[in-house]
Design an enzyme around this catalytic site. Structure first.
Site, mmCIF file in Angstrom:
data_model
loop_
_atom_site.group_PDB
_atom_site.id
_atom_site.type_symbol
_atom_site.label_atom_id
_atom_site.label_comp_id
_atom_site.label_asym_id
_atom_site.label_seq_id
_atom_site.Cartn_x
_atom_site.Cartn_y
_atom_site.Cartn_z
ATOM 1 C CB SER A 195 16.155 34.161 77.876
ATOM 2 O OG SER A 195 16.494 35.393 78.441
ATOM 3 C CG HIS A 232 17.448 40.729 79.340
ATOM 4 N ND1 HIS A 232 17.819 39.424 79.169
ATOM 5 C CD2 HIS A 232 16.090 40.709 79.442
ATOM 6 C CE1 HIS A 232 16.759 38.644 79.181
ATOM 7 N NE2 HIS A 232 15.682 39.407 79.338
ATOM 8 N NE ARG A 287 10.577 40.588 74.440
ATOM 9 C CZ ARG A 287 10.752 39.438 75.032
ATOM 10 N NH1 ARG A 287 11.721 38.633 74.665
ATOM 11 N NH2 ARG A 287 9.935 39.062 76.005
ATOM 12 C CE LYS A 323 9.337 32.950 81.357
ATOM 13 N NZ LYS A 323 10.077 34.172 81.014
HETATM 14 P P1 ADP Z 1 10.301 37.366 82.793
HETATM 15 O O1 ADP Z 1 10.278 35.925 83.166
HETATM 16 O O2 ADP Z 1 10.101 38.307 83.935
HETATM 17 O O3 ADP Z 1 9.469 37.723 81.599
HETATM 18 P P2 ADP Z 1 12.643 37.826 81.107
HETATM 19 O O4 ADP Z 1 14.060 37.606 81.491
HETATM 20 O O5 ADP Z 1 12.112 37.021 79.973
HETATM 21 O O6 ADP Z 1 11.848 37.609 82.441
HETATM 22 O O7 ADP Z 1 12.415 39.363 80.761
HETATM 23 C C1 ADP Z 1 12.635 40.384 81.701
HETATM 24 C C2 ADP Z 1 12.143 41.703 81.136
HETATM 25 O O8 ADP Z 1 12.941 42.054 80.004
HETATM 26 C C3 ADP Z 1 10.703 41.686 80.620
HETATM 27 O O9 ADP Z 1 10.128 42.956 80.874
HETATM 28 C C4 ADP Z 1 10.863 41.470 79.137
HETATM 29 O O10 ADP Z 1 9.758 41.988 78.401
HETATM 30 C C5 ADP Z 1 12.117 42.285 78.877
HETATM 31 N N1 ADP Z 1 12.833 41.843 77.683
HETATM 32 C C6 ADP Z 1 13.226 40.587 77.354
HETATM 33 N N2 ADP Z 1 13.887 40.568 76.168
HETATM 34 C C7 ADP Z 1 13.900 41.853 75.720
HETATM 35 C C8 ADP Z 1 14.404 42.507 74.541
HETATM 36 N N3 ADP Z 1 14.996 41.820 73.565
HETATM 37 N N4 ADP Z 1 14.214 43.848 74.428
HETATM 38 C C9 ADP Z 1 13.584 44.527 75.401
HETATM 39 N N5 ADP Z 1 13.074 43.982 76.525
HETATM 40 C C10 ADP Z 1 13.236 42.670 76.699
#
Ligand code: ADP
Length: 170
Positions: free
Chosen positions: A136, A25, A98, A49
């Site tokens: 996460s 992130h 990703r 979630k």
């Molecule tokens: P959500 O519940 O909105 O998917 P996340 O916290 O899982 O929330 O992810 C937020 C954003 O960050 C999403 O666009 C996700 O694809 C992106 N994201 C999560 N992990 C990574 C990573 N390792 N590299 C790039 N983007 C990421």
């Protein structure tokens, strides 16, 4: 005399659960901060979630993680994303991609937001290959079993997860 150029600030919103924020992130946030005048990271309660951290805790961890970025601010909201964007006069949603699986879900969300408010653009940033496997959920799974997450999150996030999981097992 010509009028001074008025430059509408380019404001982007990066919404997500960030439960907790990972270095994947952070990589997206640092890159977005170079492209926009302001980046608002919006920490959301994703109802599908079950979170480890409260929204307040996630915001706090996000603030610590992004403290070195002066044009990044942390917020949260309980409204439709497009309404929040209007309120903040933001035009761009930033999301990270990703995998192909991410792409399918993201395309559906971007199309929905486009339908709700055609003024708003979603911009996708490809993951840094270093973090392409990082999520996460994976970080939580490792931390729960006391594995090392040193290269995946900041030391503050690492400490916060350790204390959460030790509270849970007490
Ligand atoms: P959500 O519940 O909105 O998917 P996340 O916290 O899982 O929330 O992810 C937020 C954003 O960050 C999403 O666009 C996700 O694809 C992106 N994201 C999560 N992990 C990574 C990573 N390792 N590299 C790039 N983007 C990421």
């Amino acid at each position: 005399m010509t009028a001074p150029l008025t430059h509408q600030p380019r404001i982007a919103v990066y919404p997500g659960s960030f439960d907790p924020v990972t270095l994947g992130h952070l990589d997206i946030i640092e890159r977005a901060a170079k492209q926009f005048d302001r980046v608002i990271v919006a920490v959301l309660n994703n109802l599908s979630k079950k979170p480890l951290f409260t929204v307040e805790e996630r915001k706090e961890l996000m603030k610590e993680t992004t403290a070195h970025l002066p044009n990044v601010e942390i917020d949260s909201f309980r409204d439709l994303l497009v309404n929040y964007m209007d309120q903040k006069q933001a035009h761009v949603i930033v999301r990270g991609i990703r995998t192909v699986t991410d792409f399918e879900y993201e395309l559906q969300m971007a199309s929905t937001n486009q339908k709700l408010n055609p003024r708003i653009e979603t911009i996708f940033m490809m993951t840094n290959p270093k973090y392409s496997y990082l999520s996460s959920s994976m970080v939580k799974e490792i931390a729960r079993f006391r594995g090392s997450v040193v290269d995946l999150v900041t030391p503050e996030v690492d400490a916060a997860m350790r204390s959460k999981y030790s509270e849970m097992t007490e």
